[in-house]
Design a protein around this motif. Sequence first.
Motif, short mmCIF file in Angstrom:
data_model
loop_
_atom_site.label_atom_id
_atom_site.label_comp_id
_atom_site.label_asym_id
_atom_site.label_seq_id
_atom_site.Cartn_x
_atom_site.Cartn_y
_atom_site.Cartn_z
N MET A 1 0.76 -1.11 0.01
CA MET A 1 -0.02 -0.09 -0.24
C MET A 1 1.10 1.32 0.00
SD MET A 1 -1.29 0.06 3.84
CE MET A 1 -0.24 0.65 5.27
N LEU A 57 10.29 1.47 6.04
CA LEU A 57 8.89 1.66 6.17
C LEU A 57 8.39 0.70 5.59
CD1 LEU A 57 6.80 2.86 8.25
CD2 LEU A 57 6.04 4.11 6.27
N PHE A 60 9.75 -3.00 6.44
CA PHE A 60 9.33 -3.68 7.73
C PHE A 60 7.81 -3.84 7.77
CE2 PHE A 60 13.06 -1.23 10.05
CZ PHE A 60 13.73 -2.21 9.67
N LEU A 61 6.93 -2.98 7.12
CA LEU A 61 5.69 -3.29 7.07
C LEU A 61 5.25 -4.62 6.27
CD1 LEU A 61 3.73 0.08 6.74
CD2 LEU A 61 4.27 -1.04 8.68
N TYR A 64 7.06 -7.73 8.54
CA TYR A 64 6.60 -7.85 9.85
C TYR A 64 5.18 -7.65 10.15
CZ TYR A 64 11.66 -8.09 10.64
OH TYR A 64 12.98 -7.93 10.27
N ARG A 65 4.27 -7.83 8.97
CA ARG A 65 2.96 -7.70 9.20
C ARG A 65 2.33 -9.04 9.98
NH1 ARG A 65 3.38 -9.11 4.12
NH2 ARG A 65 1.66 -10.71 3.28
N GLU A 66 1.45 -9.03 10.42
CA GLU A 66 0.92 -10.40 11.19
C GLU A 66 0.18 -11.08 10.21
OE1 GLU A 66 -2.63 -9.77 13.61
OE2 GLU A 66 -1.93 -11.05 15.09
N HIS A 70 4.95 -16.00 9.83
CA HIS A 70 5.75 -15.09 10.27
C HIS A 70 6.47 -15.65 11.60
CE1 HIS A 70 7.20 -11.31 11.78
NE2 HIS A 70 6.64 -11.02 12.56
N ASP A 72 9.72 -14.28 12.77
CA ASP A 72 10.66 -13.58 13.31
C ASP A 72 10.13 -12.40 14.20
OD1 ASP A 72 13.32 -13.13 13.09
OD2 ASP A 72 13.34 -11.68 11.20
N TYR A 73 9.51 -12.86 15.04
CA TYR A 73 8.86 -12.02 16.13
C TYR A 73 9.72 -12.04 17.51
CZ TYR A 73 5.41 -10.20 19.54
OH TYR A 73 4.75 -9.37 20.47
N ASP A 74 10.09 -10.85 17.93
CA ASP A 74 10.86 -10.89 18.88
C ASP A 74 10.51 -9.51 19.93
OD1 ASP A 74 12.82 -10.64 20.86
OD2 ASP A 74 14.32 -10.84 19.56
N ARG D 301 3.49 -4.75 18.72
CA ARG D 301 3.41 -5.92 19.96
C ARG D 301 5.11 -5.90 20.28
NH1 ARG D 301 -0.83 -10.11 18.03
NH2 ARG D 301 -0.72 -9.32 16.03
N LEU D 361 10.99 3.34 13.57
CA LEU D 361 10.82 2.38 12.41
C LEU D 361 11.59 1.11 13.05
CD1 LEU D 361 12.45 4.59 9.45
CD2 LEU D 361 9.98 3.17 9.64
N LEU D 364 9.21 -1.41 14.80
CA LEU D 364 8.51 -2.15 13.71
C LEU D 364 9.31 -3.58 13.16
CD1 LEU D 364 7.04 0.39 11.02
CD2 LEU D 364 5.93 -0.77 12.99
N LYS D 366 11.19 -6.63 13.49
CA LYS D 366 10.67 -7.82 14.27
C LYS D 366 9.79 -7.94 15.05
CE LYS D 366 15.35 -10.09 13.88
NZ LYS D 366 16.23 -11.05 14.37
N GLY D 367 8.65 -6.95 14.80
CA GLY D 367 7.30 -6.97 15.51
C GLY D 367 6.37 -7.95 14.52
N LYS D 368 5.25 -7.95 15.44
CA LYS D 368 4.14 -8.71 14.66
C LYS D 368 3.13 -7.45 14.40
CE LYS D 368 2.66 -12.36 16.89
NZ LYS D 368 2.31 -13.62 17.47
N ILE D 369 3.02 -6.92 13.33
CA ILE D 369 2.27 -5.78 13.15
C ILE D 369 0.80 -5.97 12.81
CG2 ILE D 369 1.92 -3.58 11.90
CD1 ILE D 369 4.98 -4.03 11.09
N PHE D 371 -2.63 -4.04 11.93
CA PHE D 371 -3.04 -2.76 11.01
C PHE D 371 -4.36 -2.33 11.64
CE2 PHE D 371 0.28 -4.68 8.26
CZ PHE D 371 0.70 -3.37 7.96
N TRP D 452 -8.09 6.46 4.73
CA TRP D 452 -7.44 6.66 3.12
C TRP D 452 -7.91 7.89 2.57
CZ3 TRP D 452 -3.30 4.54 1.97
CH2 TRP D 452 -2.88 3.11 2.40
#
Lengths: 307, 106, 206, 625
Positions: A1, A57, A60-61, A64-66, A70, A72-74, D301, D361, D364, D366-369, D371, D452
């Motif tokens: 997006m 950005l 990463f988005l 690392y989106r859910e 996935h 690689d979550y730390d 998270r 940044l 983000l 190694k996160g579990k994002i 939206f 949006w």
Amino acid sequence: MKQSYISMFGLLCLILLSGCNLAVLDPQGPVASQQKDLIWLSIVFMFIIVLIVFTLLVYFLVKYRERKGHDDYDPDIHGNNKLEILWTVIPIIIVTILSFPTVITIFNLEEAPEAESDREPLVIHATSASWKWIFSYPEEDIQTVNYVNIPVERPVLFKLTSADSMASFWVPQLGGESYSMAGMQTELYLQASEEGTYSGRNSNFTGEGFADMRFDVHAIEEPQFDAWVKEIQEGAPELTQERYDEFMLPTHVGEYTFSNTHLDWVDHSTDAEYGLDARERQGYEPENPNASDKGTPRVGDEEGKDS
Amino acid sequence: MAEKSMSKSHFPWKHIFGYIMSIVLTAVALLIALYSNFAVRTIVILIFSLAFVQAALQLLMFMHMTESSNGKIQAGSMLFAAFIAIVVALGSYWVLEFGIHLNHHE
Amino acid sequence: MKFEPEEVKISENTPLEYQSQSGRFNILGFWIFLGAEVALFSTLFGTYFVLINRTASAVQPQELIDLGLVLMMTLVLLTCSFTCGLAVHEMRLNQKKRMIGWLAVTITLGAVFLGLEIYEFVHYVSEGATLSASAYWSSFFLLLGTHGLHVAIGIIWFIFIIIQVVMRDLNTISASKVFIGSLYWHFLDVVWIFIFTGVYLLRLVI
Amino acid sequence: MSWDEFIVTGDPFILAAQISIVITTIVIVFGLTYFKKWGYLWNEWITTVDHRKIGIMYIIAAILMLFRGGVDALMMRTQLATPNMQFLDAQNYNEIFTTHGTIMIIFMAMPFLIGLMNVAVPLQIGARDLAFPFLNSLSFWTFFMGAMLFNLSFVIGGSPDAGWSAYMPLASNDLSPGPGQNFYLLGLQLSGIGTLATGINFIVTILRMRTKGMTLMRMPMFTWTALITSVIIIFAFPILTVALAMQTFDRLWDTAFFTLQDGGMPMLWANLFWLWGHPEVYIVILPAFGIFSEIISTFARKRLFGYTAMVISIVAISGLSFVVWVHHFFTMGAGAMVNSVFSITTMAIAVPTGVKIFNWLATLHKGKIRFSVPMIWTLGFIPNFTIGGVTGVMLAMAAADYQYHNTYFLVSHFHYVLIAGTVFSCFAGLIYWYPKMFGHKLNERIGRWVFWIFMIGFNITFFPQYFLGLDGMPRRVYTYIPEEGWFSLNFISTIGAFMMGIGFALLIYNIYYSFRYEQRETTGDSWNGRTLEWSTSSAIPPHYNFAKLPKVSGQDAFWEMKQLGEDTNEIKQYEKIHMPNNSANPFVMSVFLFIASFELVFPMVDYCDFRVDWNTCMYDSKVVY
């Protein structure tokens, strides 16, 4: 997006940069060129920074989106000193790199630009009054209103002041602006390298007639300029104080030329009160623009042009 | 520590010291302004330094700035205030008087 | 308000004004407010310094300033700051009557100061140095007037505090009010030090 | 003075506004009477000292003001859509851009953020209320009365028309006659009292009312920014107070601070205005940073990356914010030395700001994002704010600034910073804490549409404006001529503005829709939160916030509790809690201040008997001690 966002950004840049000639990026004199170079330098650096931030950005988005798979979550990472130092030092370096040309240009602009002909700068007093520009040539002893003629390839020193509210003198293609203020004098060097007419204007809000407070700068060859001066000195009408005081009223006027200057009786950079006193002498009274019984029309109609 | 000293001593040493010092400092500043032969800039710096010293005396001797559990916050607030005061007063003067071309032709 | 987050050891030696939580909060809040007051007065000073030479056609300050009067005002204000400090000192020794006595002296001296300042202003105005005479005099009167107004508020405030102490005795609440009042009073002295230096002494120098 | 000078007449817009004000008032009064809600309104809201209710009132007032400011913006954009447009005349346009700027900064951005601070900060630090609840109520009501006084100018007396920065001598009696400018001066003065008191309140609260174990370096990032913001408020607002007072004196009592007569110095106003004005920018952006930090770590998270660096950078920003003010008037001719110094200090602010961007940044990484709507606002903030930030660096370069100053380049820059920063954060924070305030979430699907439409509309509006600026279009012009060649970009910009309007309308609709249909929260932990506000015993926390004050052992306190399986809601024994009583005094005092200020707006009316000295307003804040 986010890709769509970047592409939109890039596309807009392309369209806008190639499509039209932006006045500031299309300089016609050494002052504006210096500023243009500085602007481009900063644009390049800033573009790189924007690119880095956008790339990181998006990366990463996406990564690392859910989502399923996935792994690689730390959640307990809380910092990294090396990285912190890295992104503290790099901005410092960038800022330092940008500081030097900035400071050098700031100091450069205080001096007359190097002229192709080693002539002394031409001094022109530019006085703003609501809502017009008055240009006095003290050496030549002539005065113009709402237009100014300058010789090309000779530095011009504008000594700016104002009869009433603070205005800002700006000819985008010749160089950046400077305020004009009553009771003070600011100096601005400009120089045109090509013949032509450049539009200048007041860029600082001065009330109701602000939007139309424009003037033209005609850059002409030196001999032509001298001839023009001579013609004015001989043919143009004399400016009287009464006539000048009429310019102090908040009105728009056309272009005028006179064979003497108002500096004979007032210099607004030392006499801040003159403009308002002149209004008072003519019986002008400020009125609440929102009162319904408006006596006089608020913006005067354009008067005809003199010679 | 501060709490002890303030309730134990029955004679207000701190206050008397502060009072005498403030009068002395005022007198010194006055003498410098009236009779010294320093350059103007030196005198200005000197008398303002004395004023800051005297202000600090008031804060410490009379206002007990550093006492109680809030001491550090109070002192921090005053130090930042001093920074702001210098920025505002001196900064304005620098920008508007030294910087600008106040071309008075006089 | 009686919630107990911050950990404070309250002993017998703790002055009365710090014994209640609202007392501590109010004192801290007032110190922060004094920070704001510093910013306020430094703006007034900045204005004064910027406009210091802009006397236009009005009367020159050098012709009017009476150093003797100013020194007297300074001495009065320094002294009443001292007596105000003594009042707090007595309060901490639980000497209610002496505290009220010192506060009364403070108020009286404050009123004397205010009287002298009004006398000074009236004198200046009679010589043509009015609020609207010139930029210089505008800034002069605004700076000194704001300080004078603070002194006047301080006097009224102290009177109310004394009434409250007399009526309700010295307790954690009234003690914190006395203490805050004293902070305010000393602060006015601090401001005066700078007025004395920046306005009057500076005139002797430049 | 006659009536027709008192009530603004003769303009269709203003007539419409007057009629709608009258109708709205009648509807409200009738509705309150019919549904017998006067008592409810008085007891539960007007006299309340509860931080959450005050916060909610702040937010409602801010949204109203956002609507007013937004309508102003749409009117301006309509006027500028084509060259020589005749929609507004110059005077109307000038009034509208003046009120747009003032309202958006003073009466929208600040109260919105202060409202969110009111709602969240005490909960985040485990406190039961602010340190001075009474003062908090007074803050709100003085702000509210200031805002009302300012808005009243539209229908009574005429709006201010000298720009939100009210430069002298344009704002003087000679050049801006009429009461409009007085409304500006007194409205700001009145609300300034409230802001200052809020600053004191939050500093004492945050420094002294944290729950056990909540050390400074364990505070949530939003609380940190609230603290630093309050510090900036304390030291910046008195400057504005004095400057406003001096301009008021100039207008009402003929003093000569900024006048052209008697040696006054107009540039001193600009200097003082920006001495306050630049810190003000950070007052409205730092809490935004705090909100984004909370949201990013919640929805990625993950712990916030580089907490210490984040704290250091906001402290650095607060210090630097006081030493950059001259960049607002580089073109004053203050000399190369002054301009160079302030160029460098300004660019230096980019360093801590850059650190923050990269830390977000890295959070983000190694996160579990997830939206969720607050998160997409935050993710929208990062690229947009970066564009605003880098153009800020460009503007900081004084020599180049001579070409940008007073142009649409500048307009675009500060909208990129203030909309992408402050407005996005207000929306994100509102949506994020909405369940804490009202017990249900806002609808996610509509929320995405809002984002949006608003975000794209925002870019369509403001991105072209950079190029308009580079093409020489100055700000604040009410019209332009076709030859100047600014038509197409302006037209695009106007389309974007209306998209933003639609986005805002949809947001309001979402509030209504969600109120009707959205599922009610039961747990109080709506987003799998990390900080203490999500640990309270229900979706809408009880009046006392925490039955038992929590103990904290690290950053992200609630997250840790959840990891360790601790239950904070469990109540073993009730303690007696004393909560402060309601009070009508703040409201009544503010009404009196309102009346007193209104007296001063019309100096020509001779109310000598009871004209309240301006100084009583200024020093009234002391009465509360």
